[in-house]
Design a protein around this motif. Sequence first.
Motif, short mmCIF file in Angstrom:
data_model
loop_
_atom_site.label_atom_id
_atom_site.label_comp_id
_atom_site.label_asym_id
_atom_site.label_seq_id
_atom_site.Cartn_x
_atom_site.Cartn_y
_atom_site.Cartn_z
N SER A 71 0.87 -1.17 0.00
CA SER A 71 0.00 0.00 0.00
C SER A 71 0.90 1.22 0.00
N ILE A 72 0.57 2.18 -0.84
CA ILE A 72 1.38 3.38 -1.01
C ILE A 72 0.71 4.50 -0.24
N VAL A 73 1.50 5.23 0.53
CA VAL A 73 0.98 6.31 1.35
C VAL A 73 0.29 7.33 0.46
N GLY A 74 -0.95 7.65 0.79
CA GLY A 74 -1.72 8.62 0.02
C GLY A 74 -2.59 8.00 -1.05
N VAL A 75 -2.50 6.69 -1.24
CA VAL A 75 -3.31 5.99 -2.23
C VAL A 75 -4.13 4.95 -1.50
N ALA A 76 -5.42 4.95 -1.73
CA ALA A 76 -6.33 4.08 -0.98
C ALA A 76 -6.54 2.74 -1.67
N SER A 77 -5.48 2.00 -1.90
CA SER A 77 -5.63 0.65 -2.46
C SER A 77 -4.44 -0.20 -2.04
N ARG A 78 -4.68 -1.51 -1.96
CA ARG A 78 -3.62 -2.47 -1.67
C ARG A 78 -3.35 -3.27 -2.93
N ILE A 79 -2.08 -3.51 -3.22
CA ILE A 79 -1.68 -4.22 -4.43
C ILE A 79 -1.01 -5.51 -4.02
N GLY A 80 -1.52 -6.63 -4.50
CA GLY A 80 -0.93 -7.93 -4.21
C GLY A 80 0.37 -8.10 -4.96
N CYS A 81 1.43 -8.57 -4.27
CA CYS A 81 2.76 -8.67 -4.86
C CYS A 81 3.35 -10.06 -4.67
N ALA A 82 4.11 -10.48 -5.68
CA ALA A 82 4.92 -11.70 -5.60
C ALA A 82 6.36 -11.28 -5.86
N GLU A 83 7.25 -11.64 -4.96
CA GLU A 83 8.64 -11.22 -5.06
C GLU A 83 9.34 -11.88 -6.24
N VAL A 84 10.12 -11.09 -6.97
CA VAL A 84 10.88 -11.58 -8.12
C VAL A 84 12.37 -11.67 -7.77
N TYR A 85 12.89 -10.65 -7.09
CA TYR A 85 14.28 -10.69 -6.66
C TYR A 85 14.44 -9.94 -5.35
N ARG A 86 15.55 -10.27 -4.68
CA ARG A 86 15.87 -9.65 -3.39
C ARG A 86 17.39 -9.47 -3.36
N ASN A 87 17.86 -8.22 -3.44
CA ASN A 87 19.28 -7.90 -3.34
C ASN A 87 19.50 -7.03 -2.12
N ASP A 88 20.03 -7.60 -1.07
CA ASP A 88 20.22 -6.92 0.21
C ASP A 88 18.89 -6.32 0.66
N SER A 89 18.79 -4.99 0.66
CA SER A 89 17.55 -4.38 1.12
C SER A 89 16.67 -3.92 -0.04
N ARG A 90 17.09 -4.16 -1.28
CA ARG A 90 16.27 -3.80 -2.45
C ARG A 90 15.48 -5.02 -2.90
N ILE A 91 14.18 -4.80 -3.14
CA ILE A 91 13.29 -5.89 -3.52
C ILE A 91 12.56 -5.51 -4.80
N GLY A 92 12.43 -6.46 -5.70
CA GLY A 92 11.64 -6.28 -6.91
C GLY A 92 10.45 -7.22 -6.88
N VAL A 93 9.28 -6.70 -7.20
CA VAL A 93 8.07 -7.52 -7.15
C VAL A 93 7.31 -7.43 -8.47
N GLN A 94 6.54 -8.46 -8.71
CA GLN A 94 5.59 -8.46 -9.81
C GLN A 94 4.21 -8.43 -9.16
N PHE A 95 3.33 -7.60 -9.71
CA PHE A 95 1.99 -7.52 -9.14
C PHE A 95 1.20 -8.76 -9.54
N ILE A 96 0.39 -9.26 -8.61
CA ILE A 96 -0.43 -10.43 -8.87
C ILE A 96 -1.40 -10.12 -10.01
N LYS A 97 -1.96 -8.93 -9.99
CA LYS A 97 -2.84 -8.47 -11.06
C LYS A 97 -2.36 -7.09 -11.47
N GLU A 98 -2.23 -6.86 -12.78
CA GLU A 98 -1.76 -5.57 -13.26
C GLU A 98 -2.64 -4.45 -12.70
N ILE A 99 -1.99 -3.34 -12.35
CA ILE A 99 -2.78 -2.19 -11.90
C ILE A 99 -3.23 -1.41 -13.13
#
Length: 142
Positions: A71-99
Amino acid sequence: MSIGTDQRSAAGLYERKWERFAVNRQGMLMTVGFDLAAPKMRSCKLIDISRGGASFFVTTTIGLPLHYYLSIVGVASRIGCAEVYRNDSRIGVQFIKEIDEELLHTIVRSDYFTGGVNGGQKKDDRRYMVGVEKGRLGSAVT
């Protein structure tokens, strides 16, 4: 198959499906355990976003599962995510359903209006009197 052809480029693995937009927004990751108890919240800093995914920084990845809600601050929606990569503290995700494009543009526009991408990097004020010392009140500057 002929010799010298690159199978990866033919498959289109290096092409992005959606345009990415650089943003600098605060977000929250919400995870729900197997026991369906109270969800656990974790803050994140959004780096970029597209219709199909995003990347962000977290302070720690300890205990973070591979699927969660963003959920992004200031936006009233939750987006389902599946993780694609994790490099230290940086994370890349693919959305379960396209926004949809409207939500994406709302996120990007609000980031632009709040000073998003360059937020926190303040330019130094222009110094007009370089080399001139400031004297204390009532003292002479030599």
